[in-house]
Design a protein around this motif. Structure first.
Motif, PDB file in Angstrom:
ATOM      1  N   LEU A 187      -5.366   1.218   3.236  1.00  0.00           N
ATOM      2  CA  LEU A 187      -6.481   1.810   2.498  1.00  0.00           C
ATOM      3  C   LEU A 187      -6.605   3.301   2.794  1.00  0.00           C
ATOM      4  CD1 LEU A 187      -9.124  -1.025   2.833  1.00  0.00           C
ATOM      5  CD2 LEU A 187      -8.161  -0.169   0.693  1.00  0.00           C
TER       6      LEU A 187
ATOM      7  N   TYR B 162       0.836  -1.204   0.000  1.00  0.00           N
ATOM      8  CA  TYR B 162       0.000   0.000   0.000  1.00  0.00           C
ATOM      9  C   TYR B 162       0.873   1.257   0.000  1.00  0.00           C
ATOM     10  CZ  TYR B 162      -4.445  -2.413   0.995  1.00  0.00           C
ATOM     11  OH  TYR B 162      -5.582  -3.173   0.920  1.00  0.00           O
TER      12      TYR B 162
ATOM     13  N   ALA C  99      -6.762  -1.427  -4.740  1.00  0.00           N
ATOM     14  CA  ALA C  99      -6.478  -0.030  -4.410  1.00  0.00           C
ATOM     15  C   ALA C  99      -5.451   0.443  -5.423  1.00  0.00           C
ATOM     16  CB  ALA C  99      -5.955   0.114  -2.988  1.00  0.00           C
TER      17      ALA C  99
ATOM     18  N   SER D  62     -10.008   3.022  -4.083  1.00  0.00           N
ATOM     19  CA  SER D  62     -10.112   1.588  -3.851  1.00  0.00           C
ATOM     20  C   SER D  62     -11.556   1.146  -3.973  1.00  0.00           C
ATOM     21  CB  SER D  62      -9.573   1.206  -2.464  1.00  0.00           C
ATOM     22  OG  SER D  62     -10.361   1.791  -1.442  1.00  0.00           O
TER      23      SER D  62
END
Length: 273
Positions: A227, A202, A257, A237
């Motif tokens: 997220l 991420y 995402a 996302s």
């Protein structure tokens, strides 16, 4: 209570994350004895003494910082699945993965992270992604942006003619159906690769060294911090059903995402084909 807490500078939370890693994780990095590593569900699903002790450390320090809050952590839920119910309650919840990327940690690879996210009634409010062996700290706060070591994260859209770099669920953790779905990304213009630490993937999206992720498992502790980090960096996302990912469960898998809405749409379109 939660609004007053979020109005502060939250440096105490960052310090708590750093202290837990310094006390319980880094002294054991590349120093683990054989009896300190245990399989949970199989040879690829590992837990170490560092995972357990770091989560205990964080549980004590985070709930002290925010009285009345609860912790949903990977190891706590493994020991007591009912602990997951806190995600559906009215109390603020710290979602914790003490060592995200335990396999990397066990093998002496620095690509692991401690993930913490503060949520309330399903909404992600603030997150911390700390890679102690790399000395990187990424933070995000709802509506206030995403930062890496104090510098803003804003990757912007992917170049129109660039190949999309996508981290996907590692093959060791997917079944045959999931492998077939993820194989749809193996197409011209997309370069999929197995993921490492989900939290660091991420972060890669948030800083633009990856374009997207596509994951097939729903554990809140793996995804909550990332997220929010991607969202606050300007990314987007959704699940393959076009719905927001819900940390409380009930999601249609897989989900993605991405660094921008256009990239997300392209990845979801391929996954849903």
């Amino acid at each position: 209570m939660i609004d007053d807490f979020l109005a502060g500078d939250l440096t105490d939370v960052e310090e708590a994350v750093r202290k837990a890693a310094a006390a319980e994780i880094m002294p054991r990095f590349r120093q683990l004895a054989a009896h300190e590593v245990v399989e949970k569900k199989g040879p690829h699903d590992l837990v170490t003494v560092a995972d357990r002790l770091a989560e205990e450390h964080l549980t004590a320090s985070l709930t002290a910082l925010l009285p009345g809050s609860r912790v949903v952590g990977e190891e706590g839920v493994h020991a007591n699945p009912a602990a997951l119910d806190a995600l559906h309650g009215d109390d603020p919840v710290w979602i914790v993965d003490p060592v995200d990327g335990t396999r990397q940690f066990v093998h002496g690879d620095p690509g692991f992270a401690t993930l913490v996210c503060l949520a309330h009634r399903g909404e992600l409010l603030a997150s911390w992604t700390y890679a102690p062996a790399l000395d990187e700290m990424a933070t995000a706060r709802r509506g206030a942006g995403a930062f890496l070591d104090g510098k803003p994260l804003r990757p912007g859209p992917a170049a129109p003619d660039a190949e999309l770099r996508v981290a996907i669920s590692h093959y060791d953790f997917t079944d045959d159906h999931e492998k077939r779905v993820l194989a749809r990304l193996d197409t011209p213009g997309v370069v999929p690769r197995p993921c490492g630490s989900a939290g660091l993937e991420y972060l890669n999206v948030a800083r633009g060294t990856a374009d997207a992720i596509a994951f097939t498992w729903p554990n809140a502790w793996d995804h909550a911090a990332g997220l929010l980090l991607v969202a606050e960096a300007g990314g987007a996302s959704a699940t393959v059903a076009g719905e927001p990912f819900r940390i409380g469960g009930g999601n249609t898998m897989p989900f993605s995402a991405a660094r921008d809405a256009g990239t997300l749409a392209r990845i979801l379109g391929l996954l849903a084909a």
